[in-house]
Scaffold this motif. Structure first.
Motif, mmCIF file in Angstrom:
data_model
loop_
_atom_site.group_PDB
_atom_site.id
_atom_site.type_symbol
_atom_site.label_atom_id
_atom_site.label_comp_id
_atom_site.label_asym_id
_atom_site.label_seq_id
_atom_site.Cartn_x
_atom_site.Cartn_y
_atom_site.Cartn_z
ATOM 1 N N LEU A 134 26.293 -5.728 2.880
ATOM 2 C CA LEU A 134 25.116 -5.419 3.703
ATOM 3 C C LEU A 134 24.900 -3.915 3.753
ATOM 4 N N HIS A 135 23.639 -3.525 4.010
ATOM 5 C CA HIS A 135 23.285 -2.120 4.156
ATOM 6 C C HIS A 135 22.885 -1.864 5.601
ATOM 7 N N ALA A 136 22.921 -0.622 6.019
ATOM 8 C CA ALA A 136 22.591 -0.260 7.397
ATOM 9 C C ALA A 136 21.157 -0.653 7.753
ATOM 10 N N PHE A 137 20.247 -0.684 6.776
ATOM 11 C CA PHE A 137 18.846 -0.987 7.063
ATOM 12 C C PHE A 137 18.525 -2.482 6.986
ATOM 13 N N ASP A 138 19.493 -3.335 6.629
ATOM 14 C CA ASP A 138 19.259 -4.784 6.575
ATOM 15 C C ASP A 138 19.029 -5.318 7.987
ATOM 16 N N ILE A 139 17.990 -6.113 8.147
ATOM 17 C CA ILE A 139 17.652 -6.686 9.448
ATOM 18 C C ILE A 139 17.913 -8.187 9.406
ATOM 19 N N ALA A 140 18.720 -8.658 10.342
ATOM 20 C CA ALA A 140 19.049 -10.083 10.401
ATOM 21 C C ALA A 140 17.859 -10.889 10.922
ATOM 22 N N LEU A 141 17.798 -12.129 10.479
ATOM 23 C CA LEU A 141 16.759 -13.050 10.922
ATOM 24 C C LEU A 141 17.208 -13.753 12.199
ATOM 25 N N ASP A 142 16.243 -14.270 12.959
ATOM 26 C CA ASP A 142 16.552 -14.993 14.191
ATOM 27 C C ASP A 142 16.753 -16.476 13.937
ATOM 28 N N VAL A 143 15.981 -17.003 13.003
ATOM 29 C CA VAL A 143 15.998 -18.428 12.679
ATOM 30 C C VAL A 143 15.837 -18.560 11.178
ATOM 31 N N ILE A 144 16.538 -19.535 10.606
ATOM 32 C CA ILE A 144 16.306 -19.867 9.207
ATOM 33 C C ILE A 144 16.028 -21.360 9.146
ATOM 34 N N ILE A 145 14.914 -21.694 8.511
ATOM 35 C CA ILE A 145 14.547 -23.095 8.345
ATOM 36 C C ILE A 145 14.755 -23.435 6.882
ATOM 37 N N SER A 146 15.648 -24.398 6.655
ATOM 38 C CA SER A 146 15.889 -24.850 5.286
ATOM 39 C C SER A 146 15.320 -26.250 5.142
ATOM 40 N N GLU A 180 0.864 -1.188 0.000
ATOM 41 C CA GLU A 180 0.000 0.000 0.000
ATOM 42 C C GLU A 180 0.892 1.227 0.000
ATOM 43 N N GLY A 181 0.971 1.867 -1.119
ATOM 44 C CA GLY A 181 1.838 3.029 -1.219
ATOM 45 C C GLY A 181 3.229 2.624 -1.655
ATOM 46 N N GLU A 182 4.062 3.589 -1.832
ATOM 47 C CA GLU A 182 5.420 3.380 -2.345
ATOM 48 C C GLU A 182 6.293 2.635 -1.334
ATOM 49 N N GLY A 183 6.578 1.375 -1.621
ATOM 50 C CA GLY A 183 7.492 0.593 -0.810
ATOM 51 C C GLY A 183 6.996 0.217 0.569
ATOM 52 N N LYS A 184 5.695 0.311 0.830
ATOM 53 C CA LYS A 184 5.167 0.042 2.163
ATOM 54 C C LYS A 184 4.252 -1.182 2.139
ATOM 55 N N MET A 185 4.539 -2.116 3.055
ATOM 56 C CA MET A 185 3.673 -3.279 3.220
ATOM 57 C C MET A 185 2.830 -3.089 4.468
ATOM 58 N N SER A 186 1.571 -3.472 4.376
ATOM 59 C CA SER A 186 0.688 -3.501 5.532
ATOM 60 C C SER A 186 0.337 -4.953 5.804
ATOM 61 N N ALA A 187 -0.093 -5.246 7.048
ATOM 62 C CA ALA A 187 -0.440 -6.614 7.448
ATOM 63 C C ALA A 187 -1.945 -6.749 7.588
ATOM 64 N N TYR A 188 -2.488 -7.853 7.079
ATOM 65 C CA TYR A 188 -3.913 -8.139 7.176
ATOM 66 C C TYR A 188 -4.128 -9.545 7.712
ATOM 67 N N LEU A 189 -4.903 -9.645 8.790
ATOM 68 C CA LEU A 189 -5.327 -10.951 9.297
ATOM 69 C C LEU A 189 -6.352 -11.522 8.330
ATOM 70 N N VAL A 190 -6.224 -12.806 8.037
ATOM 71 C CA VAL A 190 -7.144 -13.443 7.101
ATOM 72 C C VAL A 190 -7.934 -14.542 7.794
ATOM 73 N N GLY A 207 15.584 -7.490 -3.579
ATOM 74 C CA GLY A 207 16.252 -6.190 -3.591
ATOM 75 C C GLY A 207 15.359 -4.969 -3.495
ATOM 76 N N LYS A 208 14.098 -5.131 -3.155
ATOM 77 C CA LYS A 208 13.196 -3.975 -3.067
ATOM 78 C C LYS A 208 13.134 -3.385 -1.656
ATOM 79 N N GLY A 209 13.554 -4.135 -0.634
ATOM 80 C CA GLY A 209 13.585 -3.624 0.737
ATOM 81 C C GLY A 209 12.267 -3.654 1.482
ATOM 82 N N PHE A 210 11.228 -4.273 0.912
ATOM 83 C CA PHE A 210 9.919 -4.308 1.563
ATOM 84 C C PHE A 210 9.988 -4.934 2.959
ATOM 85 N N TYR A 211 10.649 -6.084 3.049
ATOM 86 C CA TYR A 211 10.674 -6.796 4.327
ATOM 87 C C TYR A 211 11.522 -6.090 5.375
#
Length: 193
Positions: free
Chosen positions: A173-185, A82-92, A141-145
């Protein structure tokens, strides 16, 4: 390795898999994810994603169906751009309608889903193309997450889903990159933080 190199390498690898190998990796990943999610508290709000058709991403459909019908009463939320580069969350819920975005991704129709704030979410399942042993990810590479995760509570559990193993380190890496806590492969679980 640099992000572009990782992205190109992993996308080429995905294309090289046979349908049988692709299916086997998904089945293994599905089992790993479900085993991990059982440890979460009842009623947890899980923010997930719909796969992009044609990109050979992790197919989350079976994971979503299992979560929706689990005895743990998890709640599922999904992104809507919703909007330029912004994600919103919706419960389904089972009667939520879906619309296809400009990128071909199914998003919840805001008329049939409930918008929630990112700080209400306890777990985020994050798509990725590649990752390193420090929990950094390569996406499209869009940075949404990264922007979305920066709005979540600090204790929100960030879980990456991958069909491949890690690279040793992502070099650009970039200053705005956020590391994950867990990765499940499909092969194993990586606890980062």
């Amino acid at each position: 390795m640099k992000k572009l190199e990782i992205r190109n390498k992993h996308l080429a690898l995905r294309k090289s898999w046979t349908q049988e190998e692709w299916q086997m990796r998904h089945e293994q990943l599905h089992q790993q994810v479900l085993s991990y999610l059982k440890s979460l508290p009842k009623g947890t709000i899980i923010f997930s994603f719909q796969s992009i058709e044609g990109k050979r991403e992790v197919d989350t459909q079976l994971i979503h169906e299992t979560i929706a019908h689990s005895p743990y009463e998890f709640q599922l939320a999904f992104p809507r751009v919703e909007g330029e580069g912004k994600m919103s969350a919706y419960l389904v819920h089972e009667k939520t309608s879906w619309v296809r975005s400009a990128w071909g991704i199914l998003e919840p129709d805001p008329i049939t889903a409930k918008k929630i704030e990112p700080n209400e979410i306890q777990v985020v399942l994050v798509p990725l193309i590649g990752f390193d042993l420090q929990g950094h990810r390569v996406g499209f590479g869009k940075g949404f997450y990264d922007r979305f995760l920066s709005q979540c509570q600090p204790n929100c559990l960030k879980i990456g889903l991958s069909l491949e193993g890690p690279v040793q380190q992502i070099d650009d890496l970039h200053a705005f990159d956020i590391a994950l806590d867990v990765i499940i492969s499909s092969e194993r679980l990586y606890c980062i933080h």
